[in-house]
Design a protein around this motif. Structure first.
Motif: not given
Length: 281
Positions: A22, A25, A87-88, A91, A94
């Motif tokens: 990503d 990110t 968070a990685e 995301h 998601w």
């Protein structure tokens, strides 16, 4: 619900959307921050593919703490799935998870409405869906329609015998086929023989041959109702399927004709469900 995608299929969905990493990110430097993601209904719906969404989360490194089962009906603003992770991982998972949930839940919700509308008129009727799915999505489409209360008409060419006019081109027409009905039934004793027809005349001839199921394609409602009553009186063991142009707008009229099955492709096509994804640290 046990119908599910393989681990490889889940991996391929992730690789299609995130072939390497990503970039956003990574660039923001937030990948290791811990967070939570929750998916909520924006309107009443029959939910589907939660099991696959959970596995997407898992393969991306997140952990699901809550999810409802596919086929569950939820009102608006109800929680579908919740997961925690970096968070990685959140995301990356998601949008893949959201796409699975929204598209399949849209189909499951349409199916639920369709089946309920048909059974309000005829509680004994079966709603079945065709092979007319977008290539590569059959497992998810079958899961969605089953979650909504329908069943597959045909999972593929390998498990059912359904004879179309295109087959008759090679058999000397309908008369040539009917000469083989007895031998077909003897050879395929575990299977029902179904023939699709488009006219009243062909339906009457086929019914007299001892076929198990007649699929009546694109017949006007009045003609279909009269024919169904006639055939049921004369051949009480025969099953009748109506196909062609059956949608939520006319399903109750078709259900009232007296046929046993409604065959449709319409449930696959329409708006996805609207699902909210909320992320927090």
């Amino acid at each position: 619900m046990r119908i599910c995608l393989s681990d490889k299929a889940i991996t391929n969905l992730i690789a299609e959307d995130v072939p390497y990493f990503d970039l956003t990110t990574l660039g923001l430097g937030i990948g290791k921050e811990q967070g939570k993601i929750e998916f909520y209904t924006r309107h009443p719906m029959t939910v589907c593919a939660t099991e696959e969404a959970v596995r997407v989360m898992q393969q991306c490194g997140a952990t699901a703490h809550f999810s409802v089962e596919s086929g569950t009906h939820l009102e608006a603003d109800q929680l579908i799935l919740a997961a925690t992770g970096s968070a990685e991982s959140l995301h990356i998972a998601w949008r893949i998870a959201l796409n699975l949930l929204e598209y399949t839940s849209g189909i499951a919700t349409r199916t639920d409405e369709f089946v309920k509308a048909a059974k309000t008129v005829n509680p004994a009727i079966s709603v079945v869906t065709t092979r007319k799915v977008f290539p590569g999505t059959r497992a998810l489409m079958m899961k969605a329609i089953v979650a909504g209360g329908a069943l597959p008409h045909r999972l593929g060419l390998s498990e059912s015998i359904l004879i179309f006019k295109q087959h008759l081109v090679y058999m000397g027409g309908l008369s040539g086929l009917l000469e083989q009905i007895t031998s077909l039934k003897q050879r395929f004793q575990e299977h029902k023989i179904c023939i699709e027809v488009e006219t009243v005349e062909d339906a009457l001839v086929v019914a007299a041959s001892g076929v198990d199921i007649i699929q009546l394609d694109k017949m006007p409602l009045g003609t279909l109702k009269e024919l169904a009553q006639n055939l049921k009186q004369r051949y009480p063991d025969i099953k009748l399927a109506a196909a062609g142009g059956i949608t939520l707008n006319n399903v109750q009229e078709y259900a009232a004709t007296g046929v046993d099955l409604l065959v449709t492709s319409s449930l696959y096509f329409g708006k996805p469900a609207d699902i909210a994804a909320k992320m927090s640290s």
